[in-house]
Design a protein around this motif. Sequence first.
Motif, PDB file in Angstrom:
ATOM      1  N   ASP A  29       0.855  -1.185   0.000  1.00 25.09           N
ATOM      2  CA  ASP A  29       0.000   0.000   0.000  1.00 25.09           C
ATOM      3  C   ASP A  29       0.895   1.242   0.000  1.00 25.09           C
ATOM      4  O   ASP A  29       2.130   1.147   0.043  1.00 25.09           O
ATOM      5  N   ALA A  30       0.286   2.405  -0.027  1.00 27.59           N
ATOM      6  CA  ALA A  30       1.048   3.649  -0.174  1.00 27.59           C
ATOM      7  C   ALA A  30       2.020   3.861   0.983  1.00 27.59           C
ATOM      8  O   ALA A  30       3.163   4.292   0.775  1.00 27.59           O
ATOM      9  N   LYS A  31       1.589   3.564   2.211  1.00 32.45           N
ATOM     10  CA  LYS A  31       2.426   3.784   3.386  1.00 32.45           C
ATOM     11  C   LYS A  31       3.648   2.867   3.369  1.00 32.45           C
ATOM     12  O   LYS A  31       4.781   3.321   3.589  1.00 32.45           O
ATOM     13  N   VAL A  32       3.438   1.589   3.100  1.00 33.36           N
ATOM     14  CA  VAL A  32       4.541   0.630   3.064  1.00 33.36           C
ATOM     15  C   VAL A  32       5.481   0.946   1.904  1.00 33.36           C
ATOM     16  O   VAL A  32       6.709   0.903   2.040  1.00 33.36           O
ATOM     17  N   ALA A  33       4.915   1.264   0.748  1.00 27.83           N
ATOM     18  CA  ALA A  33       5.741   1.576  -0.422  1.00 27.83           C
ATOM     19  C   ALA A  33       6.636   2.783  -0.158  1.00 27.83           C
ATOM     20  O   ALA A  33       7.819   2.788  -0.509  1.00 27.83           O
ATOM     21  N   ALA A  34       6.088   3.817   0.490  1.00 24.45           N
ATOM     22  CA  ALA A  34       6.875   5.007   0.793  1.00 24.45           C
ATOM     23  C   ALA A  34       8.005   4.671   1.762  1.00 24.45           C
ATOM     24  O   ALA A  34       9.142   5.137   1.603  1.00 24.45           O
ATOM     25  N   ALA A  35       7.711   3.854   2.775  1.00 24.93           N
ATOM     26  CA  ALA A  35       8.730   3.487   3.760  1.00 24.93           C
ATOM     27  C   ALA A  35       9.860   2.688   3.126  1.00 24.93           C
ATOM     28  O   ALA A  35      11.028   2.854   3.492  1.00 24.93           O
ATOM     29  N   LEU A  36       9.527   1.821   2.177  1.00 25.21           N
ATOM     30  CA  LEU A  36      10.516   0.944   1.552  1.00 25.21           C
ATOM     31  C   LEU A  36      11.065   1.496   0.238  1.00 25.21           C
ATOM     32  O   LEU A  36      11.843   0.821  -0.441  1.00 25.21           O
ATOM     33  N   ASN A  37      10.635   2.711  -0.113  1.00 25.20           N
ATOM     34  CA  ASN A  37      11.085   3.340  -1.360  1.00 25.20           C
ATOM     35  C   ASN A  37      10.732   2.482  -2.572  1.00 25.20           C
ATOM     36  O   ASN A  37      11.551   2.261  -3.467  1.00 25.20           O
ATOM     37  N   LEU A  38       9.486   2.009  -2.587  1.00 23.29           N
ATOM     38  CA  LEU A  38       8.987   1.195  -3.689  1.00 23.29           C
ATOM     39  C   LEU A  38       7.854   1.911  -4.398  1.00 23.29           C
ATOM     40  O   LEU A  38       7.238   2.840  -3.849  1.00 23.29           O
ATOM     41  N   VAL A  39       7.560   1.473  -5.592  1.00 22.71           N
ATOM     42  CA  VAL A  39       6.391   1.975  -6.312  1.00 22.71           C
ATOM     43  C   VAL A  39       5.145   1.377  -5.670  1.00 22.71           C
ATOM     44  O   VAL A  39       5.111   0.171  -5.385  1.00 22.71           O
ATOM     45  N   PRO A  40       4.127   2.185  -5.379  1.00 23.50           N
ATOM     46  CA  PRO A  40       2.898   1.618  -4.802  1.00 23.50           C
ATOM     47  C   PRO A  40       2.379   0.456  -5.649  1.00 23.50           C
ATOM     48  O   PRO A  40       2.336   0.539  -6.877  1.00 23.50           O
ATOM     49  N   GLY A  41       2.046  -0.631  -4.990  1.00 23.25           N
ATOM     50  CA  GLY A  41       1.581  -1.814  -5.695  1.00 23.25           C
ATOM     51  C   GLY A  41       2.664  -2.840  -5.948  1.00 23.25           C
ATOM     52  O   GLY A  41       2.361  -3.970  -6.329  1.00 23.25           O
ATOM     53  N   ALA A  42       3.944  -2.459  -5.719  1.00 23.08           N
ATOM     54  CA  ALA A  42       5.027  -3.437  -5.857  1.00 23.08           C
ATOM     55  C   ALA A  42       4.832  -4.548  -4.831  1.00 23.08           C
ATOM     56  O   ALA A  42       4.367  -4.306  -3.712  1.00 23.08           O
ATOM     57  N   GLU A  43       5.196  -5.763  -5.196  1.00 20.91           N
ATOM     58  CA  GLU A  43       4.952  -6.893  -4.303  1.00 20.91           C
ATOM     59  C   GLU A  43       5.950  -6.920  -3.143  1.00 20.91           C
ATOM     60  O   GLU A  43       7.140  -6.673  -3.317  1.00 20.91           O
ATOM     61  N   VAL A  44       5.428  -7.198  -1.956  1.00 26.35           N
ATOM     62  CA  VAL A  44       6.248  -7.346  -0.756  1.00 26.35           C
ATOM     63  C   VAL A  44       5.808  -8.608  -0.016  1.00 26.35           C
ATOM     64  O   VAL A  44       4.684  -9.091  -0.194  1.00 26.35           O
ATOM     65  N   THR A  45       6.711  -9.133   0.779  1.00 29.41           N
ATOM     66  CA  THR A  45       6.354 -10.232   1.675  1.00 29.41           C
ATOM     67  C   THR A  45       5.814  -9.628   2.960  1.00 29.41           C
ATOM     68  O   THR A  45       6.489  -8.824   3.603  1.00 29.41           O
ATOM     69  N   LEU A  46       4.604  -9.989   3.306  1.00 29.44           N
ATOM     70  CA  LEU A  46       3.963  -9.471   4.511  1.00 29.44           C
ATOM     71  C   LEU A  46       3.898 -10.592   5.552  1.00 29.44           C
ATOM     72  O   LEU A  46       3.361 -11.673   5.276  1.00 29.44           O
ATOM     73  N   ILE A  47       4.460 -10.316   6.722  1.00 29.71           N
ATOM     74  CA  ILE A  47       4.537 -11.306   7.792  1.00 29.71           C
ATOM     75  C   ILE A  47       3.799 -10.788   9.020  1.00 29.71           C
ATOM     76  O   ILE A  47       4.024  -9.653   9.446  1.00 29.71           O
ATOM     77  N   GLU A  48       2.930 -11.607   9.579  1.00 31.13           N
ATOM     78  CA  GLU A  48       2.262 -11.281  10.845  1.00 31.13           C
ATOM     79  C   GLU A  48       2.626 -12.371  11.853  1.00 31.13           C
ATOM     80  O   GLU A  48       2.428 -13.554  11.600  1.00 31.13           O
ATOM     81  N   ARG A  49       3.168 -11.946  13.001  1.00 28.04           N
ATOM     82  CA  ARG A  49       3.615 -12.909  14.012  1.00 28.04           C
ATOM     83  C   ARG A  49       3.160 -12.471  15.397  1.00 28.04           C
ATOM     84  O   ARG A  49       3.006 -11.265  15.657  1.00 28.04           O
ATOM     85  N   LEU A  50       2.972 -13.460  16.250  1.00 23.67           N
ATOM     86  CA  LEU A  50       2.703 -13.218  17.666  1.00 23.67           C
ATOM     87  C   LEU A  50       3.917 -13.721  18.429  1.00 23.67           C
ATOM     88  O   LEU A  50       4.255 -14.903  18.363  1.00 23.67           O
ATOM     89  N   ARG A  51       4.584 -12.825  19.127  1.00 22.80           N
ATOM     90  CA  ARG A  51       5.811 -13.172  19.841  1.00 22.80           C
ATOM     91  C   ARG A  51       5.511 -13.365  21.317  1.00 22.80           C
ATOM     92  O   ARG A  51       4.850 -12.550  21.946  1.00 22.80           O
ATOM     93  N   TYR A  52       6.014 -14.489  21.848  1.00 24.48           N
ATOM     94  CA  TYR A  52       5.837 -14.821  23.246  1.00 24.48           C
ATOM     95  C   TYR A  52       7.160 -14.679  23.997  1.00 24.48           C
ATOM     96  O   TYR A  52       8.236 -14.898  23.432  1.00 24.48           O
ATOM     97  N   ALA A  53       7.077 -14.339  25.281  1.00 25.70           N
ATOM     98  CA  ALA A  53       8.197 -14.417  26.198  1.00 25.70           C
ATOM     99  C   ALA A  53       7.829 -15.507  27.193  1.00 25.70           C
ATOM    100  O   ALA A  53       6.936 -15.319  28.025  1.00 25.70           O
ATOM    101  N   GLY A  54       8.468 -16.663  27.072  1.00 28.05           N
ATOM    102  CA  GLY A  54       8.017 -17.813  27.848  1.00 28.05           C
ATOM    103  C   GLY A  54       6.649 -18.247  27.334  1.00 28.05           C
ATOM    104  O   GLY A  54       6.461 -18.469  26.143  1.00 28.05           O
ATOM    105  N   ASP A  55       5.680 -18.310  28.223  1.00 27.62           N
ATOM    106  CA  ASP A  55       4.329 -18.718  27.835  1.00 27.62           C
ATOM    107  C   ASP A  55       3.374 -17.546  27.661  1.00 27.62           C
ATOM    108  O   ASP A  55       2.197 -17.743  27.368  1.00 27.62           O
ATOM    109  N   GLU A  56       3.870 -16.324  27.834  1.00 26.90           N
ATOM    110  CA  GLU A  56       3.000 -15.150  27.762  1.00 26.90           C
ATOM    111  C   GLU A  56       3.143 -14.434  26.428  1.00 26.90           C
ATOM    112  O   GLU A  56       4.262 -14.145  25.993  1.00 26.90           O
TER     113      GLU A  56
END
Length: 232
Positions: free
Chosen positions: A104-131
């Motif tokens: 999207d426009a925000k990600v493209a601007a941050a990465l200096n890419l043309v809007p719509g250029a393909e990126v790998t999008l990762i969503e993760r949940l990070r735990y510390a121990g069991d929390e």
Amino acid sequence: MPLYYQVATRLQELIESGEIGVGDRIENEVDLADRLGVSRPTTRRAIQYLVERGMLVRKRGVGTQVVHPKVRRPVELSSLYDDLIAGDQRPRTAVLSLKVVPADAKVAAALNLVPGAEVTLIERLRYAGDEPLALMHNAIPLDILDFKHEELEVRGLYELLRRAGRVPRMATQVIGARNATMAEANMLGEKRGASLLTMARTAWDDRGRALEYGSHLYRASRYSFELNLSAG
């Protein structure tokens, strides 16, 4: 890359090549700004950046002088995974999503890419121990690295980048706060409306290539940011 950092890098190159020697004075900000074709505030910020890293020193009645041939700066940036490992907090990661999407426009601007250029999008949940500790979203240019689901579960993002020779050397980071939505609260083990810390970061390699843009949420009840400050 920020313009002041480009100017600072150019000054560093002149010093390391010997064109500007140790003990030499740096011309005044107005003349230097005119020669480099940038604004005076940009030049001032670049000089201050090198002063803070011990490469230049300001002396009353003398001006700004070169005092060291190398910039002292962090070799690499740490990630949450690195910090948890260092603190013996037993990090664990649940990969919620790994997909290729148009930036999207925000990600493209941050990465200096043309809007719509393909990126790998990762969503993760990070735990510390069991929390659960943090909900993390990262966007990476498609040609940087081919990520695998199982690798992201057992290794940190920056570790994978470093292993691939894509070492983060500099980043801009914005820290804020907001209240959790119901979905975010459920994932993080908090009540709806609980306070969350926010962090947005763009990291570059030493050639100025944007490597990743991250947008993370941290439980304010379990996590804080620490800044070390010194008087100038």
